[in-house]
Write a protein that holds these residues in place. Structure first.
Motif: not given
Length: 265
Positions: A197, A237, A240, A244
């Motif tokens: 995470h 970014g 992310d 996923q």
């Protein structure tokens, strides 16, 4: 193996702490008794041994690394720290009430011999709690996107559930329970997938030094390229989307509870 962990052990305590939640689960699954004697096999610098001992239980702890044991002995004189191997503990037969093996079975030289030794020293009604990850779980780590060859080598040394079962059956032990573990965002023990995470963790060289895959298995060129791509993806970014794509319901690690089979009790 000893030389590898002597090297890793130099700064191991910097990032490898006993996680509160994992400690609680180990205790819950082990169900120790105050009067019992327990074994932490592959104890490293003794972080989990110490936390379990602080709960009021008596422990013997074994590891092949001299460097790690030296650090462990500085933490407590109440624990019997011993140099040894899972395949040859030097302990008496039927002398241990329970065993914990935390992120260690993939480092054992011979799984069959090691489980035979665990079976020999474990009392007939005792439990062994293994905390590990499976090859299938590891293929779900997004780290594969950045460090494919390192993960390939890490997965190759990880015993599959089928291989574990075969070795257990041959030693008179059996799996009685399993419990998947998904990385918590507040995880204190910074092992391989601890940055699930928080990808920025892997940009810290001290964190990587405490992870055997980075410290002993990885190719420097791949790591450098992977870290550069990871850093860029964090900044843009893109990370992310990568994370996923690797989401799954298998769990990141697993607790395996083992006891003597009914025919051997």
């Amino acid at each position: 193996m000893q030389a590898k962990y002597d090297t890793i052990g130099i700064n191991y305590n910097t990032t490898r702490k006993a996680d509160k939640y994992l400690t609680e689960r180990l205790l819950k699954l082990l169900s120790p008794r105050a009067e019992g004697l327990y074994l932490d096999i592959g104890c490293g610098t003794g972080n989990y041994t110490l936390k379990l001992q602080e709960k009021g239980y008596r422990f013997t702890a074994i590891d092949p690394s001299t460097e790690m044991l030296e650090k462990a002995r500085l933490k407590s004189l109440k624990i019997d720290w011993r140099s040894g191997y899972a395949e040859n503990t030097g302990l008496n037969a039927d002398s241990i009430d329970g065993i914990v093996a935390t992120l260690t079975i993939h480092h054992w030289t011979d799984l069959h011999t090691a489980f035979l030794e665990m079976s020999r020293v474990l009392k007939k009604n005792g439990k062994m709690v293994i905390f590990t990850s499976t090859p299938e779980q590891m293929r779900g780590y997004w780290l594969n996107h950045y460090f494919p060859y390192m993960l390939r080598d890490s997965i190759a040394q990880m015993p599959s559930p089928e291989k574990i079962k075969v070795a257990l059956d041959a030693s008179g032990l059996q799996v009685t329970d399993t419990e998947p573990y998904f990385i918590h965002s507040d995880l204190e023990d910074l092992f391989l997938y601890s940055g699930k995470h928080n990808p920025k963790l892997y940009l810290n060289p001290e964190v990587r030094q405490g992870i055997s895959s980075f410290a002993a298995l990885a190719n420097k060129t791949e790591v450098d390229k992977g870290l550069e791509k990871l850093k860029n993806d964090i900044n843009s970014g893109e990370i992310d989307q990568v994370m996923q794509e690797y989401e799954n319901a298998l769990g990141d690690y697993i607790f395996i509870v083992v006891q003597h089979s009914l025919n051997n009790r």
